[in-house]
Design an enzyme around this catalytic site. Structure first.
Site, PDB file in Angstrom:
ATOM      1  N   HIS A  57       0.847  -1.194   0.000  1.00 21.82           N
ATOM      2  CA  HIS A  57       0.000   0.000   0.000  1.00 21.82           C
ATOM      3  C   HIS A  57       0.882   1.243   0.000  1.00 21.82           C
ATOM      4  CE1 HIS A  57       0.586  -0.805   4.410  1.00 21.82           C
ATOM      5  NE2 HIS A  57       0.937   0.469   4.342  1.00 21.82           N
TER       6      HIS A  57
HETATM    7  P1  TYD Z   1      -1.509  -2.662   7.499  1.00 17.73           P
HETATM    8  O1  TYD Z   1      -0.905  -1.314   7.749  1.00 17.73           O
HETATM    9  O2  TYD Z   1      -2.284  -2.852   6.243  1.00 17.73           O
HETATM   10  O3  TYD Z   1      -0.398  -3.810   7.599  1.00 17.73           O
HETATM   11  P2  TYD Z   1       0.989  -4.066   6.871  1.00 17.73           P
HETATM   12  O4  TYD Z   1       1.321  -2.907   6.011  1.00 17.73           O
HETATM   13  O5  TYD Z   1       1.935  -4.235   7.994  1.00 17.73           O
HETATM   14  O6  TYD Z   1       0.871  -5.336   6.101  1.00 17.73           O
HETATM   15  O7  TYD Z   1      -2.425  -3.025   8.761  1.00 17.73           O
HETATM   16  C1  TYD Z   1      -2.966  -4.315   8.930  1.00 17.73           C
HETATM   17  C2  TYD Z   1      -4.240  -4.192   9.729  1.00 17.73           C
HETATM   18  O8  TYD Z   1      -3.955  -3.659  11.028  1.00 17.73           O
HETATM   19  C3  TYD Z   1      -5.275  -3.284   9.083  1.00 17.73           C
HETATM   20  O9  TYD Z   1      -6.527  -3.926   9.099  1.00 17.73           O
HETATM   21  C4  TYD Z   1      -5.337  -2.068   9.953  1.00 17.73           C
HETATM   22  C5  TYD Z   1      -4.761  -2.527  11.286  1.00 17.73           C
HETATM   23  N1  TYD Z   1      -3.924  -1.448  11.904  1.00 17.73           N
HETATM   24  C6  TYD Z   1      -4.463  -0.688  12.917  1.00 17.73           C
HETATM   25  O10 TYD Z   1      -5.624  -0.862  13.340  1.00 17.73           O
HETATM   26  N2  TYD Z   1      -3.687   0.307  13.473  1.00 17.73           N
HETATM   27  C7  TYD Z   1      -2.426   0.546  13.045  1.00 17.73           C
HETATM   28  O11 TYD Z   1      -1.733   1.462  13.567  1.00 17.73           O
HETATM   29  C8  TYD Z   1      -1.893  -0.260  11.973  1.00 17.73           C
HETATM   30  C9  TYD Z   1      -0.497  -0.040  11.462  1.00 17.73           C
HETATM   31  C10 TYD Z   1      -2.675  -1.253  11.435  1.00 17.73           C
END
Ligand code: TYD
Length: 140
Positions: A57
């Site tokens: 992302h």
């Molecule tokens: P995401 O940032 O998409 O994960 P990565 O980039 O590490 O693969 O986050 C994964 C899930 O966690 C998403 O559903 C949102 C949740 N999340 C939170 O609720 N708070 C946060 O601060 C973060 C980073 C993620």
């Protein structure tokens, strides 16, 4: 930084302050040190199964500083035109990721801890999770 025109040359590895001590080192990150933003949130990825890929992302406004607090991993940063791979494997170095950069985090070593300091609290609206939407934004 403007997310529409930001590029991977603004995503650089910075060396963090390290206090050497035979009994164990300390690295300090505080507002006003090496990252070009004030920290509002800290989170960390851990227990990442071998072969997993994270990220996938971009963010509209968020700045991040990513540190391999333990172990190692690779971060692929992509501005829609160019990509580069940054290998992080030392707890006193961190990668700055500016807004408008697509990232993937891959090749986690076992026991790796990916520590992230972020300029904003969590906000799902700040994410761009669709690569073609991201490309559209960068070409607009
Ligand atoms: P995401 O940032 O998409 O994960 P990565 O980039 O590490 O693969 O986050 C994964 C899930 O966690 C998403 O559903 C949102 C949740 N999340 C939170 O609720 N708070 C946060 O601060 C973060 C980073 C993620």
């Amino acid at each position: 930084m403007n997310r529409f025109v930001s590029d991977i040359h603004s995503c650089n590895v910075v060396e963090l302050t390290k206090i050497h001590n035979p009994a164990g080192n300390i690295t300090i990150i505080q507002n006003g040190s090496h990252q070009p933003f004030d920290v509002k949130r800290v989170y960390y990825l851990y227990d990442v199964p071998g072969g997993s890929e994270r990220g996938g992302h971009a963010h509209k406004n968020l700045y991040q500083l990513v540190v391999a607090a333990s172990g190692s991993f690779d971060i692929i940063v992509d501005d829609g035109k160019n990509k580069k791979i940054v290998h992080l494997n030392r707890p006193n170095f961190g990668l700055i990721i500016v807004p408008g950069i697509w990232r993937e985090i891959v090749n986690f070593s076992s026991g790796a801890i990916c520590l992230v300091l972020a300029s904003e609290k969590y906000e799902e609206n700040d994410y761009l999770r669709d690569y073609s939407e991201f490309k559209k934004l960068k070409n607009s």
